[in-house]
Motif scaffolding. Structure first.
Motif, PDB file in Angstrom:
ATOM      1  N   SER A  25       0.839  -1.195   0.000  1.00 35.22           N
ATOM      2  CA  SER A  25       0.000   0.000   0.000  1.00 35.22           C
ATOM      3  C   SER A  25       0.875   1.246   0.000  1.00 35.22           C
ATOM      4  O   SER A  25       2.065   1.185   0.303  1.00 35.22           O
ATOM      5  N   TYR A  26       0.278   2.376  -0.331  1.00 38.71           N
ATOM      6  CA  TYR A  26       1.012   3.637  -0.401  1.00 38.71           C
ATOM      7  C   TYR A  26       1.377   4.155   0.990  1.00 38.71           C
ATOM      8  O   TYR A  26       2.412   4.761   1.187  1.00 38.71           O
ATOM      9  N   VAL A  27       0.501   3.887   1.965  1.00 34.62           N
ATOM     10  CA  VAL A  27       0.768   4.258   3.353  1.00 34.62           C
ATOM     11  C   VAL A  27       0.730   2.986   4.192  1.00 34.62           C
ATOM     12  O   VAL A  27      -0.228   2.223   4.131  1.00 34.62           O
ATOM     13  N   HIS A  28       1.772   2.774   4.964  1.00 30.41           N
ATOM     14  CA  HIS A  28       1.864   1.573   5.806  1.00 30.41           C
ATOM     15  C   HIS A  28       2.034   2.011   7.250  1.00 30.41           C
ATOM     16  O   HIS A  28       2.910   2.815   7.560  1.00 30.41           O
ATOM     17  N   ASP A  29       1.199   1.480   8.133  1.00 25.61           N
ATOM     18  CA  ASP A  29       1.284   1.787   9.559  1.00 25.61           C
ATOM     19  C   ASP A  29       1.995   0.664  10.295  1.00 25.61           C
ATOM     20  O   ASP A  29       1.707  -0.512  10.084  1.00 25.61           O
ATOM     21  N   ILE A  30       2.913   1.059  11.166  1.00 26.38           N
ATOM     22  CA  ILE A  30       3.604   0.109  12.034  1.00 26.38           C
ATOM     23  C   ILE A  30       3.128   0.401  13.455  1.00 26.38           C
ATOM     24  O   ILE A  30       3.376   1.487  13.982  1.00 26.38           O
ATOM     25  N   PHE A  31       2.425  -0.545  14.032  1.00 25.90           N
ATOM     26  CA  PHE A  31       1.911  -0.355  15.385  1.00 25.90           C
ATOM     27  C   PHE A  31       3.003  -0.699  16.389  1.00 25.90           C
ATOM     28  O   PHE A  31       3.711  -1.694  16.243  1.00 25.90           O
ATOM     29  N   LEU A  32       3.127   0.146  17.394  1.00 22.03           N
ATOM     30  CA  LEU A  32       4.270   0.100  18.296  1.00 22.03           C
ATOM     31  C   LEU A  32       3.940  -0.519  19.650  1.00 22.03           C
ATOM     32  O   LEU A  32       4.630  -0.260  20.638  1.00 22.03           O
ATOM     33  N   ASN A  33       2.915  -1.365  19.713  1.00 17.92           N
ATOM     34  CA  ASN A  33       2.491  -1.976  20.975  1.00 17.92           C
ATOM     35  C   ASN A  33       3.629  -2.706  21.679  1.00 17.92           C
ATOM     36  O   ASN A  33       3.747  -2.659  22.898  1.00 17.92           O
ATOM     37  N   ASP A  34       4.464  -3.416  20.918  1.00 21.01           N
ATOM     38  CA  ASP A  34       5.522  -4.233  21.507  1.00 21.01           C
ATOM     39  C   ASP A  34       6.863  -3.515  21.588  1.00 21.01           C
ATOM     40  O   ASP A  34       7.869  -4.124  21.938  1.00 21.01           O
ATOM     41  N   PHE A  35       6.882  -2.222  21.257  1.00 12.92           N
ATOM     42  CA  PHE A  35       8.120  -1.452  21.290  1.00 12.92           C
ATOM     43  C   PHE A  35       8.211  -0.718  22.623  1.00 12.92           C
ATOM     44  O   PHE A  35       7.209  -0.229  23.142  1.00 12.92           O
ATOM     45  N   ILE A  36       9.405  -0.645  23.182  1.00 13.71           N
ATOM     46  CA  ILE A  36       9.622   0.147  24.391  1.00 13.71           C
ATOM     47  C   ILE A  36      10.131   1.525  23.968  1.00 13.71           C
ATOM     48  O   ILE A  36      10.525   1.725  22.810  1.00 13.71           O
ATOM     49  N   SER A  37      10.136   2.474  24.881  1.00 13.29           N
ATOM     50  CA  SER A  37      10.675   3.801  24.581  1.00 13.29           C
ATOM     51  C   SER A  37      12.121   3.673  24.144  1.00 13.29           C
ATOM     52  O   SER A  37      12.893   2.917  24.736  1.00 13.29           O
ATOM     53  N   GLY A  38      12.476   4.404  23.100  1.00 10.52           N
ATOM     54  CA  GLY A  38      13.847   4.363  22.612  1.00 10.52           C
ATOM     55  C   GLY A  38      13.935   4.830  21.180  1.00 10.52           C
ATOM     56  O   GLY A  38      12.958   5.306  20.597  1.00 10.52           O
ATOM     57  N   THR A  39      15.118   4.692  20.618  1.00  7.60           N
ATOM     58  CA  THR A  39      15.391   5.100  19.247  1.00  7.60           C
ATOM     59  C   THR A  39      15.529   3.852  18.387  1.00  7.60           C
ATOM     60  O   THR A  39      16.168   2.878  18.785  1.00  7.60           O
ATOM     61  N   TYR A  40      14.926   3.892  17.198  1.00  3.57           N
ATOM     62  CA  TYR A  40      14.917   2.765  16.274  1.00  3.57           C
ATOM     63  C   TYR A  40      15.320   3.232  14.887  1.00  3.57           C
ATOM     64  O   TYR A  40      15.161   4.399  14.538  1.00  3.57           O
ATOM     65  N   LEU A  41      15.820   2.305  14.087  1.00  3.60           N
ATOM     66  CA  LEU A  41      16.175   2.574  12.699  1.00  3.60           C
ATOM     67  C   LEU A  41      15.135   1.918  11.806  1.00  3.60           C
ATOM     68  O   LEU A  41      14.847   0.728  11.958  1.00  3.60           O
ATOM     69  N   ILE A  42      14.573   2.706  10.900  1.00  2.83           N
ATOM     70  CA  ILE A  42      13.659   2.140   9.903  1.00  2.83           C
ATOM     71  C   ILE A  42      14.382   2.157   8.562  1.00  2.83           C
ATOM     72  O   ILE A  42      15.034   3.134   8.206  1.00  2.83           O
ATOM     73  N   LYS A  43      14.316   1.037   7.867  1.00  2.00           N
ATOM     74  CA  LYS A  43      14.992   0.874   6.570  1.00  2.00           C
ATOM     75  C   LYS A  43      13.938   0.500   5.545  1.00  2.00           C
ATOM     76  O   LYS A  43      13.181  -0.450   5.740  1.00  2.00           O
ATOM     77  N   ILE A  44      13.878   1.258   4.452  1.00  2.00           N
ATOM     78  CA  ILE A  44      12.895   1.024   3.394  1.00  2.00           C
ATOM     79  C   ILE A  44      13.660   0.778   2.105  1.00  2.00           C
ATOM     80  O   ILE A  44      14.470   1.602   1.687  1.00  2.00           O
ATOM     81  N   THR A  45      13.406  -0.365   1.479  1.00  2.00           N
ATOM     82  CA  THR A  45      14.073  -0.738   0.233  1.00  2.00           C
ATOM     83  C   THR A  45      13.010  -0.887  -0.848  1.00  2.00           C
ATOM     84  O   THR A  45      12.092  -1.703  -0.710  1.00  2.00           O
ATOM     85  N   ASN A  46      13.129  -0.107  -1.930  1.00  2.00           N
ATOM     86  CA  ASN A  46      12.127  -0.193  -2.998  1.00  2.00           C
ATOM     87  C   ASN A  46      12.575  -1.175  -4.081  1.00  2.00           C
ATOM     88  O   ASN A  46      13.624  -1.810  -3.975  1.00  2.00           O
ATOM     89  N   ASN A  47      11.768  -1.314  -5.134  1.00  2.00           N
ATOM     90  CA  ASN A  47      12.055  -2.272  -6.213  1.00  2.00           C
ATOM     91  C   ASN A  47      13.360  -2.000  -6.939  1.00  2.00           C
ATOM     92  O   ASN A  47      13.957  -2.903  -7.513  1.00  2.00           O
ATOM     93  N   ASP A  48      13.801  -0.735  -6.936  1.00  2.00           N
ATOM     94  CA  ASP A  48      15.058  -0.376  -7.599  1.00  2.00           C
ATOM     95  C   ASP A  48      16.257  -0.554  -6.678  1.00  2.00           C
ATOM     96  O   ASP A  48      17.358  -0.130  -6.997  1.00  2.00           O
ATOM     97  N   ASN A  49      16.022  -1.169  -5.509  1.00  2.00           N
ATOM     98  CA  ASN A  49      17.049  -1.368  -4.483  1.00  2.00           C
ATOM     99  C   ASN A  49      17.600  -0.059  -3.930  1.00  2.00           C
ATOM    100  O   ASN A  49      18.712  -0.029  -3.419  1.00  2.00           O
TER     101      ASN A  49
END
Length: 85
Positions: free
Chosen positions: A49-73
């Motif tokens: 989908s064009y918009v994707h939600d990541i629910f953070l129920n199981d995440f604790i307070s802190g800093t995280y890295l999000i990595k997004i890789t498209n079809n063109d790598n």
């Protein structure tokens, strides 16, 4: 707060900081991965989908890295913060 944006791929990650969910906009047909700062993968999916939600129920307070890789790598990596009350 201003969403993190990469001008080349037009991907937005918001809100930052987040408490309940973080949304990734512009991620159609992309692999989304979330890591903690030790490098442990906590979440991975292929977005259909064009918009994707990541629910953070199981995440604790802190800093995280999000990595997004498209079809063109093309890879976009951004830090985001989770604040739990």
């Amino acid at each position: 707060n201003t969403p993190a944006q990469n001008e080349n791929t037009q991907i937005l990650i918001y809100p930052n900081p987040a408490s309940e969910k973080v949304s990734v906009k512009g991620c159609y047909n992309s692999k989304i991965q979330v890591y903690d700062l030790t490098g442990k993968e906590l979440y991975s999916c292929l977005s259909d989908s064009y918009v994707h939600d990541i629910f953070l129920n199981d995440f604790i307070s802190g800093t995280y890295l999000i990595k997004i890789t498209n079809n063109d790598n093309n890879v976009l990596s951004k830090l985001f913060n989770v604040i739990k009350h």
